[in-house]
Write an enzyme that holds these catalytic residues in place. Sequence first.
Site, PDB file in Angstrom:
ATOM      1  N   PRO A  81       0.754  -1.233   0.000  1.00  9.66           N
ATOM      2  CA  PRO A  81       0.000   0.000   0.000  1.00  9.66           C
ATOM      3  C   PRO A  81       0.792   1.295   0.000  1.00  9.66           C
ATOM      4  CG  PRO A  81      -0.305  -1.240   2.037  1.00  9.66           C
ATOM      5  CD  PRO A  81       0.851  -1.772   1.334  1.00  9.66           C
ATOM      6  N   GLU A  82       0.960   1.842  -1.163  1.00  4.51           N
ATOM      7  CA  GLU A  82       1.217   3.271  -1.262  1.00  4.51           C
ATOM      8  C   GLU A  82      -0.109   3.804  -1.781  1.00  4.51           C
ATOM      9  OE1 GLU A  82       4.026   5.678  -1.718  1.00  4.51           O
ATOM     10  OE2 GLU A  82       5.788   4.458  -1.346  1.00  4.51           O
TER      11      GLU A  82
END
Length: 272
Positions: free
Chosen positions: A2-3
Amino acid sequence: MPELPEVETTRRGIEPHVKGQRVVAVVVRQPRLRWPVPVELMTQQMLGRLIEAVERRAKYLLLKIGDGYLILHLGMSGSLRLVAQDAPLGKHDHVDLCLQNGYILRLTDPRRFGSVLWQQGCAAEHALLARLGPEPLSDAFDGERLFRLSRNKRQAVKQFLMDGHTVVGVGNIYANEALFEAGIDPRRAAGRISRARYQRLAQIIKAVLLKAIEQGGTTLKDFVGGDGKPGYFQQQLQVYGRGGEHCYRCAAPLQQLKLGQRATVYCPRCQR
DNA sequence: CCCAAGACCTGGCGGC
DNA sequence: TGCCGCCAGGTCTTGG
């Protein structure tokens, strides 16, 4: 995973299958995530109610349900996918929202840095969201803001960018990439960068994130069934993960070091 | 107030 | 094969 682009890709991927669906069961197998999962509240507030919207703020996913919001964060290793009812159960499948359409919205997170929270009323009022900086793709984020907030700061510009009060959604990968593109040394004191350079940097951050979101879009189908891994693997990374290799622009060896405990890669020739 | 370091977790990798 | 240390996309909390 998760960016911000991965979180937005997740949002877009699950939305069509989740929006308008009723929650028919809530299963929490592991309540010990970043914060304790509020099982009672979730059951009480969500059971039998419709998921009215799937939104995002920073790297938080927001499911609008009944009188409040289920707030999800994927931490370092989390993922959220739609699976069939008979899908095999993995070791790190911590939370399931069973939907009326027969699918399960399943949160998987080996490292358990992710979180599942409930906020009555407006999600933005949750303590974790209330003081966040602007969305990077909004007009509220621009070079002027970077310039203004950075005055008198001796903090390295990379850490300044990754601070959620400055702007949300710029994680380690994209901080490295954007600074390379902007030709700025990640170690440079934030307060010693000109307005003009910040204006260029802000535009680059927007462009890099947008491009990554577009590329994430090519794997949307993987969110239903299957076991595809959406994310930045398709992204052409210029510096992240390339310490010691040659700069694509000038061929000098890329330097790698730690800045605020995080891997930082840059080209000592292109970045000043 | 500013900033760096510590904390929370598991899994995968390279080296011996 | 086994064990050990190190590394990893985040971010809140603590302490100087």
